[in-house]
Design a protein around this motif. Sequence first.
Motif, short mmCIF file in Angstrom:
data_model
loop_
_atom_site.label_atom_id
_atom_site.label_comp_id
_atom_site.label_asym_id
_atom_site.label_seq_id
_atom_site.Cartn_x
_atom_site.Cartn_y
_atom_site.Cartn_z
N LEU A 181 27.35 50.68 35.73
CA LEU A 181 27.84 52.03 35.42
C LEU A 181 26.69 52.99 35.12
N SER A 182 25.66 52.48 34.47
CA SER A 182 24.54 53.35 34.11
C SER A 182 23.76 53.80 35.34
N ASN A 183 23.91 53.09 36.43
CA ASN A 183 23.24 53.47 37.68
C ASN A 183 24.09 54.39 38.54
N CYS A 184 25.31 54.69 38.12
CA CYS A 184 26.20 55.58 38.87
C CYS A 184 25.90 57.03 38.52
N THR A 185 26.06 57.89 39.50
CA THR A 185 25.90 59.33 39.26
C THR A 185 27.02 59.83 38.36
N ASP A 186 28.23 59.32 38.59
CA ASP A 186 29.40 59.73 37.80
C ASP A 186 30.17 58.48 37.38
N PRO A 187 29.78 57.86 36.24
CA PRO A 187 30.41 56.60 35.82
C PRO A 187 31.93 56.67 35.72
N CYS A 188 32.47 57.81 35.29
CA CYS A 188 33.93 57.93 35.15
C CYS A 188 34.62 57.82 36.50
N SER A 189 34.03 58.40 37.51
CA SER A 189 34.63 58.34 38.85
C SER A 189 34.38 57.00 39.53
N ASP A 190 33.27 56.38 39.23
CA ASP A 190 32.87 55.15 39.94
C ASP A 190 33.30 53.87 39.25
N ILE A 191 33.94 53.96 38.10
CA ILE A 191 34.25 52.74 37.35
C ILE A 191 35.17 51.80 38.12
N GLY A 192 36.12 52.34 38.89
CA GLY A 192 37.01 51.49 39.67
C GLY A 192 36.26 50.64 40.68
N THR A 193 35.29 51.24 41.34
CA THR A 193 34.46 50.53 42.32
C THR A 193 33.62 49.46 41.63
N VAL A 194 33.06 49.79 40.48
CA VAL A 194 32.24 48.84 39.73
C VAL A 194 33.09 47.66 39.27
N ILE A 195 34.30 47.93 38.78
CA ILE A 195 35.20 46.85 38.34
C ILE A 195 35.56 45.95 39.52
N GLU A 196 35.91 46.53 40.66
CA GLU A 196 36.24 45.73 41.85
C GLU A 196 35.06 44.85 42.25
N TYR A 197 33.85 45.40 42.22
CA TYR A 197 32.65 44.64 42.55
C TYR A 197 32.49 43.44 41.61
N LEU A 198 32.62 43.70 40.30
CA LEU A 198 32.44 42.61 39.33
C LEU A 198 33.54 41.56 39.45
N GLU A 199 34.76 41.99 39.71
CA GLU A 199 35.85 41.02 39.88
C GLU A 199 35.57 40.09 41.06
N ARG A 200 35.05 40.63 42.15
CA ARG A 200 34.71 39.80 43.32
C ARG A 200 33.50 38.92 43.01
N LYS A 201 32.46 39.52 42.46
CA LYS A 201 31.21 38.81 42.20
C LYS A 201 31.41 37.65 41.22
N ARG A 202 32.18 37.89 40.18
CA ARG A 202 32.31 36.91 39.10
C ARG A 202 33.65 36.16 39.11
N ASP A 203 34.50 36.47 40.10
CA ASP A 203 35.81 35.83 40.23
C ASP A 203 36.59 35.88 38.91
N LEU A 204 36.81 37.10 38.45
CA LEU A 204 37.57 37.31 37.22
C LEU A 204 38.43 38.55 37.37
N LYS A 205 39.32 38.74 36.44
CA LYS A 205 40.20 39.90 36.44
C LYS A 205 39.91 40.72 35.19
N LEU A 206 39.52 41.98 35.40
CA LEU A 206 39.26 42.89 34.29
C LEU A 206 40.43 43.85 34.14
N LEU A 207 40.78 44.17 32.91
CA LEU A 207 41.77 45.19 32.65
C LEU A 207 41.05 46.51 32.43
N HIS A 208 41.66 47.61 32.87
CA HIS A 208 41.04 48.92 32.71
C HIS A 208 42.12 49.95 32.42
#
Length: 193
Positions: A161-188
């Motif tokens: 998120l800290s590397n995103c230009t707009d963390p609020c807008s990009d959080i969905g993409t970051v969560i999807e990436y982490l869910e795939r990378k780490r095989d987990l489900k995050l609530l948001h």
Amino acid sequence: MRNDLNIAVVCSSNQNRSMEAHHLLSKKGFRTKSFGTGSCVKLPGVTVDKPNVYNFETPYEDIADDLRNKDANFYTQNGLLNMLDRNKRIKPKPQRFQETSEEFDLIVTCQERVFDQVLECLNERQQITMNMVNVVNVDIKDNHEEATLGSFIIYDLVEKLSNCTDPCSDIGTVIEYLERKRDLKLLHSIAFY
């Protein structure tokens, strides 16, 4: 990298999971605070049915002294005294989330029940500034090993998120990436101050 995000990490007692993540994020240069949502601080006792219970105003040093007086060997071997030593180097005492009026950009919870309690607390408050906060749950079992592993997942989230230009807008993409990378489900969810 943007380290200007104001971050809170929240578990139940502000002892293990939130403090492990607080420790790691602070070491990496992120503005971080940690909290608990429980009505009191509970730590394992010598038997499962008799936890050690403290209020949130009890300093970590006093909790450690109490456990040393009860059974120093037991609480050294189960890791509680080491955990409390780490905690007191970060801040003097546990803090309750419901008692802070500070605004955060990101709140990361460590358990679904805590996620629900944080959202309930935020939604019951009168919205004044209408500043948005993202609330993300990373489910972490409450033991030393899982707290360490979970802190790296939280760091991964915050770092991305800290590397995103707009963390609020990009959080969905970051969560999807982490869910795939780490095989987990995050609530948001989001809430407003």
